[in-house]
Design a protein around this motif. Structure first.
Motif, PDB file in Angstrom:
ATOM      1  N   LYS A 202      60.041  90.891  71.499  1.00  0.00           N
ATOM      2  CA  LYS A 202      61.169  90.246  71.172  1.00  0.00           C
ATOM      3  C   LYS A 202      60.697  89.079  70.085  1.00  0.00           C
ATOM      4  N   GLN A 203      59.673  88.596  70.265  1.00  0.00           N
ATOM      5  CA  GLN A 203      59.126  87.203  69.691  1.00  0.00           C
ATOM      6  C   GLN A 203      58.720  87.820  68.135  1.00  0.00           C
TER       7      GLN A 203
ATOM      8  N   GLU B 168      60.267  90.590  66.773  1.00  0.00           N
ATOM      9  CA  GLU B 168      61.276  90.721  65.971  1.00  0.00           C
ATOM     10  C   GLU B 168      62.124  89.720  65.418  1.00  0.00           C
ATOM     11  N   GLU B 169      61.979  88.534  66.211  1.00  0.00           N
ATOM     12  CA  GLU B 169      62.639  87.097  65.658  1.00  0.00           C
ATOM     13  C   GLU B 169      61.892  86.725  64.454  1.00  0.00           C
TER      14      GLU B 169
END
Length: 163
Positions: free
Chosen positions: A157-158, A160-161
């Motif tokens: 997720k990091q 994707e951010e």
């Protein structure tokens, strides 16, 4: 463009360059794994960034290790990355897994056709490019399968951010 995004782009480009430098020997030819990173980068970045990472990365990989087809790689992988990203994204976000899979298949087709025509031009014979066609199809298929898998099953997720 922020520093994290630029760093991620540089890392992906470096991976394309490194994976262009060696191959796996398969019966009758070679299999290069740079297509895995090209598909992954195209699914991660917007079309303009994917064009830069995929096209320039493949160009530099060939430039350093096998310069004859470097312009074919620039055009083919650049177009492949751009089209995959364009078809798979809307407003900077991936549309769906199905749409991404469709986009990667279109990208594989672009890669196979681009290298087949490019080899015919560079080596001045269609026969040479037809001989290499099965290896191009295998390379494109491996790129689609593993690049798609990595995008949807390993990207944290990091990351994707950042995108």
């Amino acid at each position: 463009m922020n520093t994290k995004r630029l760093t991620l782009m540089a890392l992906m480009m470096a991976l394309v360059i490194v994976l262009s430098s060696f191959s796996l020997t398969v019966p009758g030819g070679h299999l290069y794994l740079n297509d895995v990173v090209i598909v992954l980068a195209a699914l991660l970045f917007n079309p303009k960034d994917a064009l830069l990472v995929c096209g320039l990365g493949a160009f530099l990989g060939d430039f350093f290790f096998y310069p004859t087809p470097m312009f074919v790689s620039l055009v083919t992988h650049g177009l492949q990355g751009y089209v995959i990203s364009y078809l798979a994204h809307s407003d900077g976000r991936l549309i769906s897994k199905k749409r991404s899979l469709f986009a990667t298949c279109i990208g594989a087709l672009i890669m196979v056709l681009g290298y087949t025509l490019g080899r015919a031009f560079v080596y001045s014979t269609l026969k040479t490019s037809i001989i290499k066609l099965p290896f191009q199809i295998l390379q494109a298929s491996v790129g689609v399968m593993f690049g798609y898998f990595l995008r949807y099953h390993t990207v944290p997720k990091q990351v994707e951010e950042i995108l």
